[in-house]
Design a protein around this motif. Structure first.
Motif, PDB file in Angstrom:
ATOM      1  N   LEU B 151       0.850  -1.189   0.000  1.00  0.00           N
ATOM      2  CA  LEU B 151       0.000   0.000   0.000  1.00  0.00           C
ATOM      3  C   LEU B 151       0.884   1.237   0.000  1.00  0.00           C
ATOM      4  O   LEU B 151       1.749   1.395   0.867  1.00  0.00           O
ATOM      5  CB  LEU B 151      -0.902  -0.005   1.248  1.00  0.00           C
ATOM      6  CG  LEU B 151      -1.812   1.219   1.437  1.00  0.00           C
ATOM      7  CD1 LEU B 151      -2.850   1.315   0.329  1.00  0.00           C
ATOM      8  CD2 LEU B 151      -2.517   1.168   2.801  1.00  0.00           C
ATOM      9  N   HIS B 152       0.692   2.089  -1.011  1.00  0.00           N
ATOM     10  CA  HIS B 152       1.412   3.359  -1.071  1.00  0.00           C
ATOM     11  C   HIS B 152       0.377   4.484  -1.077  1.00  0.00           C
ATOM     12  O   HIS B 152      -0.467   4.533  -1.966  1.00  0.00           O
ATOM     13  CB  HIS B 152       2.233   3.481  -2.376  1.00  0.00           C
ATOM     14  CG  HIS B 152       3.370   2.522  -2.471  1.00  0.00           C
ATOM     15  ND1 HIS B 152       4.492   2.804  -3.204  1.00  0.00           N
ATOM     16  CD2 HIS B 152       3.573   1.283  -1.944  1.00  0.00           C
ATOM     17  CE1 HIS B 152       5.343   1.780  -3.123  1.00  0.00           C
ATOM     18  NE2 HIS B 152       4.797   0.845  -2.363  1.00  0.00           N
ATOM     19  N   GLU B 175       2.860  -6.262   3.312  1.00  0.00           N
ATOM     20  CA  GLU B 175       4.300  -6.500   3.373  1.00  0.00           C
ATOM     21  C   GLU B 175       5.084  -5.221   3.114  1.00  0.00           C
ATOM     22  O   GLU B 175       6.253  -5.122   3.438  1.00  0.00           O
ATOM     23  CB  GLU B 175       4.696  -7.572   2.337  1.00  0.00           C
ATOM     24  CG  GLU B 175       4.185  -8.951   2.697  1.00  0.00           C
ATOM     25  CD  GLU B 175       4.369  -9.968   1.590  1.00  0.00           C
ATOM     26  OE1 GLU B 175       5.055  -9.656   0.601  1.00  0.00           O
ATOM     27  OE2 GLU B 175       3.806 -11.066   1.713  1.00  0.00           O
ATOM     28  N   GLU B 176       4.414  -4.268   2.468  1.00  0.00           N
ATOM     29  CA  GLU B 176       5.093  -3.029   2.103  1.00  0.00           C
ATOM     30  C   GLU B 176       4.138  -1.859   2.347  1.00  0.00           C
ATOM     31  O   GLU B 176       3.015  -1.878   1.871  1.00  0.00           O
ATOM     32  CB  GLU B 176       5.447  -3.126   0.612  1.00  0.00           C
ATOM     33  CG  GLU B 176       6.307  -2.003   0.100  1.00  0.00           C
ATOM     34  CD  GLU B 176       6.588  -2.201  -1.395  1.00  0.00           C
ATOM     35  OE1 GLU B 176       7.084  -3.276  -1.774  1.00  0.00           O
ATOM     36  OE2 GLU B 176       6.285  -1.275  -2.157  1.00  0.00           O
ATOM     37  N   LEU B 177       4.607  -0.870   3.112  1.00  0.00           N
ATOM     38  CA  LEU B 177       3.754   0.275   3.415  1.00  0.00           C
ATOM     39  C   LEU B 177       4.546   1.558   3.201  1.00  0.00           C
ATOM     40  O   LEU B 177       5.598   1.760   3.803  1.00  0.00           O
ATOM     41  CB  LEU B 177       3.270   0.191   4.872  1.00  0.00           C
ATOM     42  CG  LEU B 177       2.436   1.370   5.386  1.00  0.00           C
ATOM     43  CD1 LEU B 177       1.129   1.493   4.616  1.00  0.00           C
ATOM     44  CD2 LEU B 177       2.149   1.222   6.890  1.00  0.00           C
ATOM     45  N   VAL B 178       4.048   2.406   2.312  1.00  0.00           N
ATOM     46  CA  VAL B 178       4.698   3.693   2.063  1.00  0.00           C
ATOM     47  C   VAL B 178       3.667   4.796   2.256  1.00  0.00           C
ATOM     48  O   VAL B 178       2.635   4.820   1.586  1.00  0.00           O
ATOM     49  CB  VAL B 178       5.288   3.756   0.631  1.00  0.00           C
ATOM     50  CG1 VAL B 178       5.856   5.137   0.348  1.00  0.00           C
ATOM     51  CG2 VAL B 178       6.356   2.684   0.444  1.00  0.00           C
ATOM     52  N   LEU B 179       3.926   5.689   3.197  1.00  0.00           N
ATOM     53  CA  LEU B 179       3.027   6.817   3.457  1.00  0.00           C
ATOM     54  C   LEU B 179       3.846   8.092   3.355  1.00  0.00           C
ATOM     55  O   LEU B 179       4.727   8.330   4.177  1.00  0.00           O
ATOM     56  CB  LEU B 179       2.412   6.695   4.854  1.00  0.00           C
ATOM     57  CG  LEU B 179       1.661   5.396   5.182  1.00  0.00           C
ATOM     58  CD1 LEU B 179       1.273   5.356   6.656  1.00  0.00           C
ATOM     59  CD2 LEU B 179       0.417   5.244   4.320  1.00  0.00           C
ATOM     60  N   ASP B 205       8.019   2.802   4.859  1.00  0.00           N
ATOM     61  CA  ASP B 205       8.529   4.153   4.683  1.00  0.00           C
ATOM     62  C   ASP B 205       7.381   5.058   5.141  1.00  0.00           C
ATOM     63  O   ASP B 205       6.450   5.318   4.389  1.00  0.00           O
ATOM     64  CB  ASP B 205       8.884   4.367   3.201  1.00  0.00           C
ATOM     65  CG  ASP B 205       9.443   5.755   2.947  1.00  0.00           C
ATOM     66  OD1 ASP B 205       9.359   6.616   3.854  1.00  0.00           O
ATOM     67  OD2 ASP B 205       9.950   5.991   1.844  1.00  0.00           O
ATOM     68  N   VAL B 206       7.422   5.461   6.403  1.00  0.00           N
ATOM     69  CA  VAL B 206       6.244   6.083   7.021  1.00  0.00           C
ATOM     70  C   VAL B 206       6.659   7.282   7.864  1.00  0.00           C
ATOM     71  O   VAL B 206       7.823   7.405   8.254  1.00  0.00           O
ATOM     72  CB  VAL B 206       5.485   5.072   7.920  1.00  0.00           C
ATOM     73  CG1 VAL B 206       4.924   3.928   7.097  1.00  0.00           C
ATOM     74  CG2 VAL B 206       6.387   4.527   9.014  1.00  0.00           C
ATOM     75  N   VAL B 219       9.476  -5.825  10.843  1.00  0.00           N
ATOM     76  CA  VAL B 219       9.931  -5.115   9.640  1.00  0.00           C
ATOM     77  C   VAL B 219      11.431  -5.304   9.429  1.00  0.00           C
ATOM     78  O   VAL B 219      12.218  -5.272  10.361  1.00  0.00           O
ATOM     79  CB  VAL B 219       9.608  -3.614   9.772  1.00  0.00           C
ATOM     80  CG1 VAL B 219      10.210  -2.830   8.617  1.00  0.00           C
ATOM     81  CG2 VAL B 219       8.112  -3.414   9.800  1.00  0.00           C
ATOM     82  N   GLN B 220      11.821  -5.526   8.154  1.00  0.00           N
ATOM     83  CA  GLN B 220      13.246  -5.661   7.839  1.00  0.00           C
ATOM     84  C   GLN B 220      13.877  -4.320   7.476  1.00  0.00           C
ATOM     85  O   GLN B 220      15.055  -4.095   7.669  1.00  0.00           O
ATOM     86  CB  GLN B 220      13.436  -6.645   6.686  1.00  0.00           C
ATOM     87  CG  GLN B 220      13.148  -8.068   7.107  1.00  0.00           C
ATOM     88  CD  GLN B 220      13.259  -9.033   5.948  1.00  0.00           C
ATOM     89  OE1 GLN B 220      13.583  -8.646   4.844  1.00  0.00           O
ATOM     90  NE2 GLN B 220      12.984 -10.291   6.227  1.00  0.00           N
ATOM     91  N   PHE B 221      13.077  -3.441   6.873  1.00  0.00           N
ATOM     92  CA  PHE B 221      13.583  -2.125   6.505  1.00  0.00           C
ATOM     93  C   PHE B 221      12.543  -1.090   6.923  1.00  0.00           C
ATOM     94  O   PHE B 221      11.375  -1.209   6.579  1.00  0.00           O
ATOM     95  CB  PHE B 221      13.805  -2.046   4.998  1.00  0.00           C
ATOM     96  CG  PHE B 221      14.277  -0.706   4.535  1.00  0.00           C
ATOM     97  CD1 PHE B 221      15.644  -0.462   4.396  1.00  0.00           C
ATOM     98  CD2 PHE B 221      13.379   0.322   4.263  1.00  0.00           C
ATOM     99  CE1 PHE B 221      16.097   0.788   3.990  1.00  0.00           C
ATOM    100  CE2 PHE B 221      13.821   1.565   3.858  1.00  0.00           C
ATOM    101  CZ  PHE B 221      15.185   1.798   3.710  1.00  0.00           C
ATOM    102  N   ILE B 222      12.991  -0.103   7.675  1.00  0.00           N
ATOM    103  CA  ILE B 222      12.035   0.943   8.052  1.00  0.00           C
ATOM    104  C   ILE B 222      12.661   2.314   7.890  1.00  0.00           C
ATOM    105  O   ILE B 222      13.829   2.533   8.225  1.00  0.00           O
ATOM    106  CB  ILE B 222      11.499   0.737   9.491  1.00  0.00           C
ATOM    107  CG1 ILE B 222      10.431   1.792   9.806  1.00  0.00           C
ATOM    108  CG2 ILE B 222      12.612   0.776  10.527  1.00  0.00           C
ATOM    109  CD1 ILE B 222       9.552   1.425  10.971  1.00  0.00           C
ATOM    110  N   TYR B 223      11.910   3.224   7.296  1.00  0.00           N
ATOM    111  CA  TYR B 223      12.374   4.586   7.099  1.00  0.00           C
ATOM    112  C   TYR B 223      11.336   5.492   7.738  1.00  0.00           C
ATOM    113  O   TYR B 223      10.172   5.508   7.322  1.00  0.00           O
ATOM    114  CB  TYR B 223      12.493   4.869   5.597  1.00  0.00           C
ATOM    115  CG  TYR B 223      13.222   6.134   5.275  1.00  0.00           C
ATOM    116  CD1 TYR B 223      14.558   6.103   4.853  1.00  0.00           C
ATOM    117  CD2 TYR B 223      12.583   7.373   5.365  1.00  0.00           C
ATOM    118  CE1 TYR B 223      15.231   7.267   4.559  1.00  0.00           C
ATOM    119  CE2 TYR B 223      13.263   8.536   5.070  1.00  0.00           C
ATOM    120  CZ  TYR B 223      14.578   8.486   4.659  1.00  0.00           C
ATOM    121  OH  TYR B 223      15.247   9.635   4.365  1.00  0.00           O
TER     122      TYR B 223
END
Lengths: 162, 227
Positions: B151-152, B175-179, B205-206, B219-223
């Protein structure tokens, strides 16, 4: 031949022999099956034939050998970048002559990566081109009658035959 | 020189066409009889207003395409409006036309305007990737996104923070979240039942402080960005 074999020999449709490493052959399902047959059967003298001509098979094997390390072990993002650049160079080929064969071979050998790459290359050649330019690139003959062309023009006012 | 591309199987030609924008795909019907009807069975619809001379032509083209292609075959839908503003009612008609089909990928991008999303928008059984840019969400009626993996949301305005919390609480398999560039008034109470539990989330990426950190346990990668 034992199951620890590292490369197998295959014949192209022209009858030329080619060697392909086991890890590279794994990129193709049919090649992989062939590999299992070769490795585990008692009768190992027979060299399997692949219905792809020599010129194309050279390219297909080149692609497989390049992509095998990453496909089999996974690799870093910088490797992925480098591989992308390599793919672009790899696809700079004579369209009329070999792209068509690569498309067929990738389809026949169930090689997803090469299939996508070749289809993308064909699509890129069509992108933003006029209908007559695309016909010229792929040697497509306009077989519409003038009535049919007129009908198509009416149906698609935004598109042009030229 | 023979026409070799015309000799390729349909499945291969469809795959080639899937890399093109719909405008280029439709034009292939003019090539030859072999190509005449292929465009009607697209696996992807991709409209980008930068390929059109005017907004009128752009809108007419989408209307016609949605009327003439077999929507059953469409798995990916991409609509990008970079240059023009389109009427909200048009967008709703297009989106409604797609709801009954088996989309797996839906991307709607508006650069120059914010489109009000219908409250019942989030009902796509089969969609696994949803990317929205340039929307306003005021009300949220039932959400049904059982297949959603990515979800982006970019430049999306929420009437309140409960709205986004509720939306995310339904996205269990994400599995993937970009806000990015969210506009939301903060009244966030981290109530257990309203807070999403992202057990499958691998990439995020939130904005910082939007969620309690517990939700990102896997989470393996978080920004984390400034809101």
């Amino acid at each position: 031949m034992s199951s620890s074999v590292e490369a197998i020999t295959v014949l192209s449709s022209d009858g030329d022999e080619f060697k392909i490493t086991v890890s590279a052959a794994k990129l193709s399902k049919p090649l992989n099956w062939m590999l299992e047959d070769v490795c585990f059967s008692d009768d190992c003298d027979e060299v399997p034939t692949i219905e792809v001509n020599s010129k194309t098979l050279v390219k297909v094997i080149e692609y497989c050998e390049k992509h095998a390390p990453r496909a089999n072990s996974g690799a870093s993002d910088s490797d992925a970048e480098e591989l992308k650049k390599w793919d672009i160079e790899f696809m700079k080929m004579d369209v009329k002559d070999i792209l068509f064969h690569i498309l067929m071979a990738a389809n026949y050998l169930h090689m997803e990566g090469l299939y996508d790459l070749a289809c993308q290359t064909a699509a890129d050649l069509m992108k933003g081109m006029t209908v007559s330019q695309i016909r010229k690139i792929f040697h497509i003959k306009n077989d519409f009658s003038s009535e049919e062309q007129e009908q198509l023009r009416r149906q698609h006012p935004g598109c042009s035959f030229d | 020189m023979e026409d070799r591309i015309g000799g390729l199987p349909d499945s291969l030609l469809f795959h080639i066409l899937s890399f093109l924008q719909t405008k280029d795909v439709v034009a292939t019907c003019m090539l030859s009889k072999r190509w005449r009807h292929l465009w009607r069975l697209p696996s992807k619809l991709h409209f980008d207003d930068r390929s059109f001379p005017s907004v009128e032509f752009f809108v007419q083209f989408i209307d016609a395409a949605l009327r003439l292609v077999r929507l059953n075959s469409v798995q990916m839908f991409v609509l990008k409006c970079e240059r023009f503003s389109v009427l909200e009612v048009e967008v709703n008609v297009w989106v409604n036309a797609l709801t009954n089909y088996k989309l797996t990928y839906l991307k709607l991008h508006f650069r120059r305007q914010l489109i009000l999303l219908p409250s019942s928008f989030f009902i796509y059984n089969t969609v696994s990737v949803l990317k929205l840019t340039g929307f306003v969400l005021v009300n949220l009626s039932p959400v049904d996104l059982p297949s959603l993996k990515a979800l982006h949301l970019k430049n999306v305005k929420f009437s309140n923070s409960k709205c986004i919390a509720r939306l995310l609480s339904y996205c269990l398999h994400l599995e993937e979240l970009v806000l990015k560039g969210l506009k939301v008034r903060f009244e966030f109470e981290h109530r257990e039942d309203e807070c999403a539990r992202f057990e499958h989330l691998l990439f995020a990426d939130v904005p910082a402080f939007l969620f309690p950190m517990e939700v990102f346990s896997n989470v393996q990668f978080i920004y984390l960005r400034q809101l």
